[in-house]
Design a protein around this motif. Structure first.
Motif, PDB file in Angstrom:
ATOM      1  N   ALA A  78      -3.955   5.124  -0.367  1.00 24.07           N
ATOM      2  CA  ALA A  78      -4.842   4.619  -1.414  1.00 24.07           C
ATOM      3  C   ALA A  78      -5.649   3.416  -0.925  1.00 24.07           C
ATOM      4  CB  ALA A  78      -4.034   4.247  -2.646  1.00 24.07           C
ATOM      5  N   SER A  79      -4.992   2.506  -0.221  1.00 22.06           N
ATOM      6  CA  SER A  79      -5.700   1.333   0.310  1.00 22.06           C
ATOM      7  C   SER A  79      -6.694   1.723   1.382  1.00 22.06           C
ATOM      8  CB  SER A  79      -4.685   0.328   0.875  1.00 22.06           C
ATOM      9  OG  SER A  79      -3.864  -0.188  -0.139  1.00 22.06           O
ATOM     10  N   ALA A 107      -7.234  -1.045  -3.733  1.00 20.82           N
ATOM     11  CA  ALA A 107      -6.172  -0.249  -4.341  1.00 20.82           C
ATOM     12  C   ALA A 107      -5.033  -1.175  -4.732  1.00 20.82           C
ATOM     13  CB  ALA A 107      -5.683   0.821  -3.380  1.00 20.82           C
ATOM     14  N   VAL A 166       4.148   0.633   2.808  1.00 21.32           N
ATOM     15  CA  VAL A 166       3.285   0.940   3.938  1.00 21.32           C
ATOM     16  C   VAL A 166       3.964   0.501   5.231  1.00 21.32           C
ATOM     17  CG1 VAL A 166       2.039  -1.246   3.784  1.00 21.32           C
ATOM     18  CG2 VAL A 166       0.940   0.719   4.830  1.00 21.32           C
ATOM     19  N   THR A 215       2.255   6.279   3.013  1.00 21.63           N
ATOM     20  CA  THR A 215       1.972   5.052   2.284  1.00 21.63           C
ATOM     21  C   THR A 215       0.817   4.310   2.962  1.00 21.63           C
ATOM     22  OG1 THR A 215       3.761   4.028   3.552  1.00 21.63           O
ATOM     23  CG2 THR A 215       4.259   4.737   1.313  1.00 21.63           C
ATOM     24  N   GLY A 216      -0.044   3.783   2.137  1.00 24.73           N
ATOM     25  CA  GLY A 216      -1.252   3.133   2.634  1.00 24.73           C
ATOM     26  C   GLY A 216      -2.492   3.981   2.426  1.00 24.73           C
ATOM     27  N   SER A 229      -1.652   2.635  -5.162  1.00 24.67           N
ATOM     28  CA  SER A 229      -0.692   2.977  -4.111  1.00 24.67           C
ATOM     29  C   SER A 229       0.486   3.785  -4.624  1.00 24.67           C
ATOM     30  CB  SER A 229      -0.189   1.694  -3.442  1.00 24.67           C
ATOM     31  OG  SER A 229       0.455   0.862  -4.391  1.00 24.67           O
ATOM     32  N   ARG A 273      -1.385  -1.503  -7.374  1.00 20.88           N
ATOM     33  CA  ARG A 273      -0.144  -0.737  -7.454  1.00 20.88           C
ATOM     34  C   ARG A 273      -0.351   0.603  -8.170  1.00 20.88           C
ATOM     35  NH1 ARG A 273       4.026  -4.206 -10.185  1.00 20.88           N
ATOM     36  NH2 ARG A 273       3.117  -3.324 -12.075  1.00 20.88           N
ATOM     37  N   ASP A 320       0.349   7.298  -3.416  1.00 21.55           N
ATOM     38  CA  ASP A 320       0.392   7.634  -1.995  1.00 21.55           C
ATOM     39  C   ASP A 320       1.324   8.826  -1.764  1.00 21.55           C
ATOM     40  OD1 ASP A 320      -1.311   5.611  -1.230  1.00 21.55           O
ATOM     41  OD2 ASP A 320       0.271   4.217  -0.649  1.00 21.55           O
TER      42      ASP A 320
END
Length: 895
Positions: free
Chosen positions: A519-520, A553, A631, A516-517, A508, A555, A511
């Motif tokens: 990568a997850s 994902a 996120v 943000t979010g 993340s 950190r 990102d």
């Protein structure tokens, strides 16, 4: 620390670990005083687990006296006549992973340590079986801890809903109450009644001692007879028979309205007692309905957009128990309930397919074998069957029943138990939050520094210890492919299983701004479809073979981990290669996952602990730092498919992949197969970089008011260190002494044991390529916030000034060294060690380096690192509380 382990879901999970060989490999011994011993030798690693399961839980309680079994469990850690010290400190000094739980039908105590500590673990359990000291001072301090635990669970609306549904479903039987008990009952408990309960239920003739791991059985039994054989059995042990629950004749409803963000639906059906043959059929039904992407409820509730999540579990008990669906609705709960009923009606009318039955049985078979390399799991299984089913040998009976379940059995149990008249429906409806009225702060005590654990005194009560077990150094076969992929393969023939662990620099922290979010999101969609297979096809291939495969994902890194039978490794690698190299990010699945993420975020923002952590990160790390931006609903809604594709192509590079395989495999064959699957993968994108903005050294305090909650959540801390920092090992020791274990650390002794302000307090470092934070976290009552902060501040200041005593340092070093081998007792633990060695270039002799480095640390080293890493006047403090008065910064707040 002690905790209540809610076995509402756990029994069915434990059942899946059964194996037809497990019961046959167990040796049973019965002592003249009634103690039953179940032992099983497993010599794959120098570790042993010792567990004592008592045949008593909340089932033996009565109205007005609830929570007594759980309160007693806590007091069992407070000391004995022979050892008047906190048992958590003794276990920590042994380097043991120790804990306990209270459930409806049983209470269990367990500890896992190096096999050289077997003698010590047996002595401690024998001592507290009949020698526990239960006095007013211990009860008073531990009662506040239990109340903090109780209130902390009520911070979660789902826990409250679960509690109320259970209370409505059972009108007479003690299953009406959760094991933690009613608050008014816990507050009223007296020393005499707890002591009487102890004497009535704790003794060798109401206990099962379970030992699994690296030992010689004959020598073990000689030790057991020495330590347990002289204990007197319980006189007139009563077989308590609770009131019989009347048959339910009509659907019951529970509605919960309180502040929150995400609705919840729970549907509970009464099911038979453990020894009914229908239990196996209901477990197979559960697998078909709720297990994996190919399950019935995934298709009827999640794919249709009616729900963000849908699960279920059977809670198998001595007396008739229950099966409960837990659903996160995205539509009106009654609409979701109607869809659930429609799916159950289809199965009731049409039955299930041969393919579904075969898949469920294979998932069971593989789960059994995957659990065999965990000594704790095997011991838990034995304890669960012995105390719930009355005989551990019924493991084999249960598995045979599973294999015989057919479609008619599924239809029959649906017709028998899953009727509207036999259920209780609970709905949580979030309401508008209203500000809580300020409460007067409690009268302040003296929160000067408490005394640290006196390890010179403690050592007098420790059993004689031998030399620490040697830490093995796994040496894998290594290879680097021309495209940069690093491979490491280690053979472990202890079970026909294999673990695969892979890593990319794609967490993340990478990102994009405002997204943000991402990568997850990418990790969640890798198994939702490729250019050659749909998500459903992938799921069927995986679930048909019982393979476990997941992407996450973190950190800094993105990881994928798989586990399977060795015979299915080729399929696991083939599917992993397809998902990593050819993800298609289909629009339909993208929007479904986006909806699940949004619901998950809303649920997280209803959790004070998560809110505190998010607030801490965004406050501590400045704008521009990879850890600052979090996120959000806005970022999740803004992320596009094109951005997901770009992220995957940018950061999932073969040059960054470290692939680790551990298990019953031939390394050369595995490497050859990976070359065939991944060898032609190319990427010309530049490597990702992690750049950290400077963190200003100033004190910060942030407050968040969350009305409707019961407990406050507090985090205090600052910048920590990187994983490759030369001070890493010294910080490891410092943290262990300061707050690494709530029952043996300075902070735990002061804030939990002496002041009774929290259920648990912990400090931790989160090192990586960048300096993660150092945090101290706890939950407490709103009026306990400032006293807890004052106590924490005093302890930190004293530690910075004086550092550890030599005895503290010696204890911590030995404990950390003795705990290290416990991380290597299964394939997954070894794979994680190998990955860490490669990730941070620690070398294959890292276990030996770890020991040598710790042994060379001196008190002056710890004081120096404390000066560097504990600048308390520059720490960030975050308080999340239902009470506005509790989060306001007082004039003399500390730190």
């Amino acid at each position: 620390m002690q905790r209540t382990n809610w076995l509402w879901a756990a029994p069915v999970l434990l059942l899946w670990l059964a194996t037809p060989l497990l019961a046959a490999e167990v040796r049973e011994t019965l002592l003249p005083n009634g103690l039953r011993i179940l032992s099983k030798e497993i010599h794959t690693s120098p570790a042993v687990t010792v567990q004592v399961w008592y045949g008593v839980g909340s089932r033996e309680e009565t109205s007005g006296k609830t929570g007594i079994a759980h309160q007693l469990e806590h007091l069992m850690f407070k000391g004995t006549r022979a050892r008047p010290v906190q048992f958590g400190q003794l276990y920590n000094a042994l380097g043991a992973d120790a804990n306990a739980f209270t459930s409806f039908d049983q209470t269990a105590y367990y500890a896992t340590a190096g096999s050289d500590k077997l003698d010590a673990l047996l002595q401690l359990e024998a001592d507290r079986m009949t020698g526990a000291v239960i006095d007013g001072a211990s009860l008073k301090s531990e009662k506040t801890v239990v109340l903090s635990e109780l209130d902390g669970k009520r911070n979660n609306p789902r826990s409250v809903l679960n509690e109320r549904v259970l209370a409505r479903a059972f009108s007479r039987h003690p299953y009406h109450y959760t094991p933690i008990g009613e608050r008014k009952d816990v507050e009223a408990l007296g020393v005499a009644e707890v002591r009487d309960f102890y004497r009535a239920h704790y003794g060798p003739n109401n206990a099962t001692l379970i030992v699994v791991g690296d030992f010689d059985t004959d020598k073990l039994l000689s030790k057991v007879r020495r330590y347990f054989g002289t204990l007197k059995p319980i006189a007139n042990l009563k077989a308590d028979r609770p009131p019989i629950e009347p048959t339910q004749t009509g659907e019951q409803r529970v509605e919960l309205r309180q502040p929150g963000r995400v609705p919840a639906l729970q549907v509970l059906y009464h099911t038979p007692a453990a020894n009914s043959p229908d239990v196996a059929a209901i477990d197979v039904l559960d697998t078909i309905l709720t297990s994996g992407r190919s399950s019935r409820l995934f298709k009827s509730l999640i794919e249709t957009g009616l729900a963000a999540a849908a699960g279920g579990s059977q809670s198998t008990q001595i007396d008739p128990g229950w099966y409960s669906f837990s659903i996160t609705p995205r539509k009106d709960p009654d609409t979701v309930l109607a869809a659930l009923d429609a799916e159950l009606a289809r199965v009731r009318t049409e039955g299930v397919t041969a393919e579904e039955l075969a898949r469920a049985r294979e998932q069971v078979r593989v789960s059994l074998l995957l659990g065999k390399d965990s000594i704790e799991a095997q011991a838990n299984l034995l304890g669960s069957f012995q105390t719930t089913y009355g005989d551990y040998r019924k493991l084999d009976t249960y598995l045979a029943q599973l294999q015989r379940v057919d479609s008619k059995d599924i239809q029959r149990v649906l017709e028998t138990y899953f009727r509207p008249t036999n259920r209780t429906v609970g709905v949580f409806i979030p309401s508008e939050a209203t500000a809580a009225a300020p409460s007067a702060p409690e009268k302040a005590e003296s929160f000067a520094s408490g005394q640290p654990v006196n390890y010179d005194t403690l050592s007098r009560y420790l059993p004689t210890l031998g030399k620490s077990s040697r830490i093995r150094e796994p040496r894998p076969v290594e290879a680097t492919l021309p495209n940069g992929i690093r491979l490491q393969v280690l053979t472990n023939r202890s079970a026909p299983t294999v673990t695969v662990l892979g890593r990319f620099l794609a967490g993340s922290a990478f990102d994009p701004p405002g997204r943000t979010g991402t990568a997850s999101f990418v990790a969640a969609l890798l198994d939702e479809g490729t250019r050659t297979r749909t998500g459903e096809e992938l799921a069927r291939l995986i679930e048909d073979q019982g393979i476990q495969l997941g992407f996450q994902a973190r950190r800094e890194n993105a990881v994928f981990e798989g586990a399977a039978l060795s015979e299915d490794l080729d399929l696991l690698l083939t599917l992993s290669a397809d998902m990593l190299r050819n993800p298609s990010f289909p629009d339909k699945e993208l929007e479904r996952v986006r909806g699940q993420f949004l619901t998950g975020l809303a649920s997280a923002l209803d959790n004070p602990a998560t809110v505190a952590q998010r607030t801490f990160y965004s406050t501590l790390y400045p704008a521009g730092h990879p850890f600052h931006e979090l996120v959000s609903e806005e970022s999740l809604k803004a992320i596009t498919r094109a951005e997901l594709i770009a992220f995957q192509q940018r950061y999932y590079r073969p040059q960054d992949l470290i692939l680790t395989v551990v298990g019953d495999v031939d390394p050369e064959q595995v490497i050859a197969r990976i070359k065939a699957l991944f060898g032609d993968w190319r990427s010309d994108t530049p490597p990702g970089t992690l750049e950290a903005a400077a963190v200003p050294p100033v004190a910060r305090r942030e407050a968040v008011v969350m009305p409707g909650k019961s407990e406050a959540q507090v985090i205090v801390g600052g910048i920590g260190l990187t994983r490759t920092d030369p001070d890493y090992y010294t910080a490891l020791v410092m943290n262990d002494i300061l707050g690494g274990n709530t029952l043996s650390s300075r902070l735990g002794v002061r804030v939990r044991d002496q002041l009774g302000l929290t259920y648990g307090i912990y400090s931790r470092y989160s090192p990586g390529f960048l300096a993660g934070p150092f945090t101290i976290s706890l939950q407490t009552s709103p009026t306990g916030v400032e006293p807890a902060l004052a106590a924490v501040g005093a302890e930190l200041e004293r530690f910075r000034t004086t550092g550890p005593t030599q005895a503290e340092l010696d204890r911590s070093r030995r404990s950390l060294i003795d705990r290290f081998p416990l991380t290597l007792t299964d394939n997954a633990g070894v794979a994680n060690l190998l990955l860490e060695e490669s990730l941070y270039n620690l070398g294959r002799d890292y276990p030996s380096t770890y020991v040598r480095t710790l042994e060379n640390i001196r008190p002056a080293d710890v004081r120096r690192v404390a000066e560097r890493l504990l600048p308390i006047k520059q720490f960030t403090t975050v308080v999340v509380s239902p009470n506005a008065a509790a989060v306001a910064k007082p004039a003399a707040a500390a730190p």
